[in-house]
Motif scaffolding. Sequence first.
Motif, PDB file in Angstrom:
ATOM      1  N   GLY A  95      -8.417   0.594   0.682  1.00 53.66           N
ATOM      2  CA  GLY A  95      -8.401  -0.842   0.475  1.00 53.66           C
ATOM      3  C   GLY A  95      -7.574  -1.557   1.516  1.00 53.66           C
ATOM      4  O   GLY A  95      -7.944  -2.633   2.003  1.00 53.66           O
ATOM      5  N   CYS A  96      -6.449  -0.960   1.884  1.00 57.88           N
ATOM      6  CA  CYS A  96      -5.583  -1.537   2.905  1.00 57.88           C
ATOM      7  C   CYS A  96      -6.317  -1.631   4.231  1.00 57.88           C
ATOM      8  O   CYS A  96      -6.215  -2.639   4.941  1.00 57.88           O
ATOM      9  N   ALA A  97      -7.061  -0.601   4.585  1.00 58.73           N
ATOM     10  CA  ALA A  97      -7.783  -0.604   5.858  1.00 58.73           C
ATOM     11  C   ALA A  97      -8.746  -1.786   5.940  1.00 58.73           C
ATOM     12  O   ALA A  97      -8.732  -2.558   6.909  1.00 58.73           O
ATOM     13  N   ALA A  98      -9.578  -1.945   4.921  1.00 58.57           N
ATOM     14  CA  ALA A  98     -10.536  -3.044   4.931  1.00 58.57           C
ATOM     15  C   ALA A  98      -9.826  -4.395   4.859  1.00 58.57           C
ATOM     16  O   ALA A  98     -10.194  -5.347   5.563  1.00 58.57           O
ATOM     17  N   GLY A  99      -8.797  -4.471   4.021  1.00 56.90           N
ATOM     18  CA  GLY A  99      -8.057  -5.718   3.883  1.00 56.90           C
ATOM     19  C   GLY A  99      -7.317  -6.106   5.146  1.00 56.90           C
ATOM     20  O   GLY A  99      -7.284  -7.286   5.526  1.00 56.90           O
ATOM     21  N   THR A 145       0.829  -1.204   0.000  1.00 58.08           N
ATOM     22  CA  THR A 145       0.000   0.000   0.000  1.00 58.08           C
ATOM     23  C   THR A 145       0.865   1.255   0.000  1.00 58.08           C
ATOM     24  O   THR A 145       0.573   2.225  -0.717  1.00 58.08           O
ATOM     25  N   LEU A 146       1.907   1.259   0.798  1.00 67.47           N
ATOM     26  CA  LEU A 146       2.794   2.421   0.853  1.00 67.47           C
ATOM     27  C   LEU A 146       3.456   2.663  -0.500  1.00 67.47           C
ATOM     28  O   LEU A 146       3.635   3.820  -0.921  1.00 67.47           O
ATOM     29  N   THR A 147       3.817   1.586  -1.185  1.00 68.91           N
ATOM     30  CA  THR A 147       4.387   1.726  -2.524  1.00 68.91           C
ATOM     31  C   THR A 147       3.388   2.390  -3.464  1.00 68.91           C
ATOM     32  O   THR A 147       3.726   3.310  -4.220  1.00 68.91           O
ATOM     33  N   ASP A 148       2.138   1.933  -3.415  1.00 67.37           N
ATOM     34  CA  ASP A 148       1.099   2.537  -4.251  1.00 67.37           C
ATOM     35  C   ASP A 148       0.857   3.997  -3.864  1.00 67.37           C
ATOM     36  O   ASP A 148       0.665   4.862  -4.736  1.00 67.37           O
ATOM     37  N   LEU A 149       0.845   4.260  -2.575  1.00 67.62           N
ATOM     38  CA  LEU A 149       0.550   5.606  -2.086  1.00 67.62           C
ATOM     39  C   LEU A 149       1.563   6.622  -2.610  1.00 67.62           C
ATOM     40  O   LEU A 149       1.187   7.677  -3.148  1.00 67.62           O
ATOM     41  N   ARG A 183       3.567   6.203  -5.140  1.00 67.16           N
ATOM     42  CA  ARG A 183       3.484   6.215  -6.595  1.00 67.16           C
ATOM     43  C   ARG A 183       2.369   7.165  -7.056  1.00 67.16           C
ATOM     44  O   ARG A 183       2.549   7.949  -7.995  1.00 67.16           O
ATOM     45  N   GLY A 184       1.236   7.078  -6.384  1.00 67.90           N
ATOM     46  CA  GLY A 184       0.132   7.958  -6.734  1.00 67.90           C
ATOM     47  C   GLY A 184       0.460   9.417  -6.483  1.00 67.90           C
ATOM     48  O   GLY A 184       0.111  10.294  -7.286  1.00 67.90           O
ATOM     49  N   GLN A 185       1.139   9.692  -5.374  1.00 67.62           N
ATOM     50  CA  GLN A 185       1.520  11.067  -5.079  1.00 67.62           C
ATOM     51  C   GLN A 185       2.508  11.588  -6.116  1.00 67.62           C
ATOM     52  O   GLN A 185       2.434  12.748  -6.544  1.00 67.62           O
ATOM     53  N   ALA A 186       3.439  10.739  -6.549  1.00 65.39           N
ATOM     54  CA  ALA A 186       4.406  11.147  -7.571  1.00 65.39           C
ATOM     55  C   ALA A 186       3.694  11.499  -8.870  1.00 65.39           C
ATOM     56  O   ALA A 186       3.979  12.527  -9.506  1.00 65.39           O
ATOM     57  N   ASP A 187       2.742  10.639  -9.279  1.00 64.04           N
ATOM     58  CA  ASP A 187       2.016  10.918 -10.513  1.00 64.04           C
ATOM     59  C   ASP A 187       1.208  12.206 -10.389  1.00 64.04           C
ATOM     60  O   ASP A 187       1.145  13.008 -11.338  1.00 64.04           O
ATOM     61  N   ASP A 188       0.599  12.433  -9.243  1.00 66.69           N
ATOM     62  CA  ASP A 188      -0.187  13.643  -9.031  1.00 66.69           C
ATOM     63  C   ASP A 188       0.690  14.888  -9.203  1.00 66.69           C
ATOM     64  O   ASP A 188       0.278  15.874  -9.834  1.00 66.69           O
ATOM     65  N   LEU A 189       1.885  14.846  -8.660  1.00 68.34           N
ATOM     66  CA  LEU A 189       2.797  15.980  -8.806  1.00 68.34           C
ATOM     67  C   LEU A 189       3.272  16.134 -10.249  1.00 68.34           C
ATOM     68  O   LEU A 189       3.371  17.258 -10.771  1.00 68.34           O
ATOM     69  N   LEU A 190       3.574  15.018 -10.907  1.00 68.31           N
ATOM     70  CA  LEU A 190       4.044  15.080 -12.296  1.00 68.31           C
ATOM     71  C   LEU A 190       2.963  15.596 -13.234  1.00 68.31           C
ATOM     72  O   LEU A 190       3.279  16.257 -14.240  1.00 68.31           O
ATOM     73  N   PHE A 191       1.713  15.316 -12.921  1.00 69.93           N
ATOM     74  CA  PHE A 191       0.623  15.813 -13.764  1.00 69.93           C
ATOM     75  C   PHE A 191       0.647  17.340 -13.856  1.00 69.93           C
ATOM     76  O   PHE A 191       0.228  17.904 -14.871  1.00 69.93           O
TER      77      PHE A 191
END
Length: 348
Positions: free
Chosen positions: A200-204, A157-161, A163-171
């Motif tokens: 998803g991590c929370a529920a999982g 989850t941390l890897t995804d998190l 990654r998503g923040q990086a893409d948001d900044l690059l956008f």
Amino acid sequence: MTPPVTSAATAPQILARCRGVVRPALCRAVRQLHPWHGEITAFSLGWDGIDGGDVPGAQGKGLRQALAVLGAQAVGARARSAVAGAVAVELIHTFSLLHDDIMDGDETRRRRATAWKAYGTGPALLAGDALFAQAVQTLADAPGSHCVPAVRLLAATLTDLVRGQADDLLFESRPWTGPDAVQPSEYRLMAEHKTGALLGCAAGLGGLLGGAGRTEADALTAAGRHLGVAFQAADDVLGIWGDPAVTGKPVHSDLRRGKKTYPVLAALAAGGPASTELGALLRGGPLDDGAVGRAAGLIEEAGGRTAATAEAHRHLESARACLQSVTLAPEALEEMLTLLPYVVERAG
């Protein structure tokens, strides 16, 4: 498919009950931090001190805590089995907000100063780092035999998190139109990583710590990820057209900041006169008050608002389908189904 049962509890009551289950352990985790980091964390959580009461209007909904608790109950376990997971995701969520506010330059959150404005950039960064470490330690120390898969899920989850923040900044550095423009499908994936992964991590985690099998844990995780995308799409609508009295943000706030959110991207991808005019307007640079209002109108005219609302509903239905695809405890399932629309309707 498990048939739902009628739940007498409302969404606010469900959230409040789950917060009550998790709060003592969350307080203990915050007290284990360096006192300075603990103070900043308590401020960020909307508390008036490490062991203090809540500051009215300054707390989040506690959604991630609730998803963890209900995830455990959904697989037949007691709520307390999910507490370590609930604390871990709440600490990670707070860490991500501390860092996000710095990266985005946001000066207010929940109608008061953000941590970096109140304490400085360096202290806020350090507090976020401390929360990251404490979250992993909390989960690694969880009782029972399910820690290893739980920590693995948190790590992924941390890897995804990030990654998503990086893409948001690059956008932000990509053009509004043309072959290099951000597409709605790219934004959807970013939202799944940045927002959906932790839900998803929370529920999982709740399911795993409650002894769920792979099928049930995966279904709970997938439901949370879809909920995250639905939440982000709804939040994007509020970021342009939301009532400042409700959102705590100025009207058209995302447009003023030039953020590439789903309604804008969908409108630009739609084609047609409104889409073309919107692209030309956005390429012209920062928008003044008149241009911001015109842009909001063009986005709506080009179908961006409708598309974002449809995106939220589509992922909300996918979240429901994931939960109903496996056999879960009926009462917990019904409470999760009660939370889903409530959370999306009150995004922000």
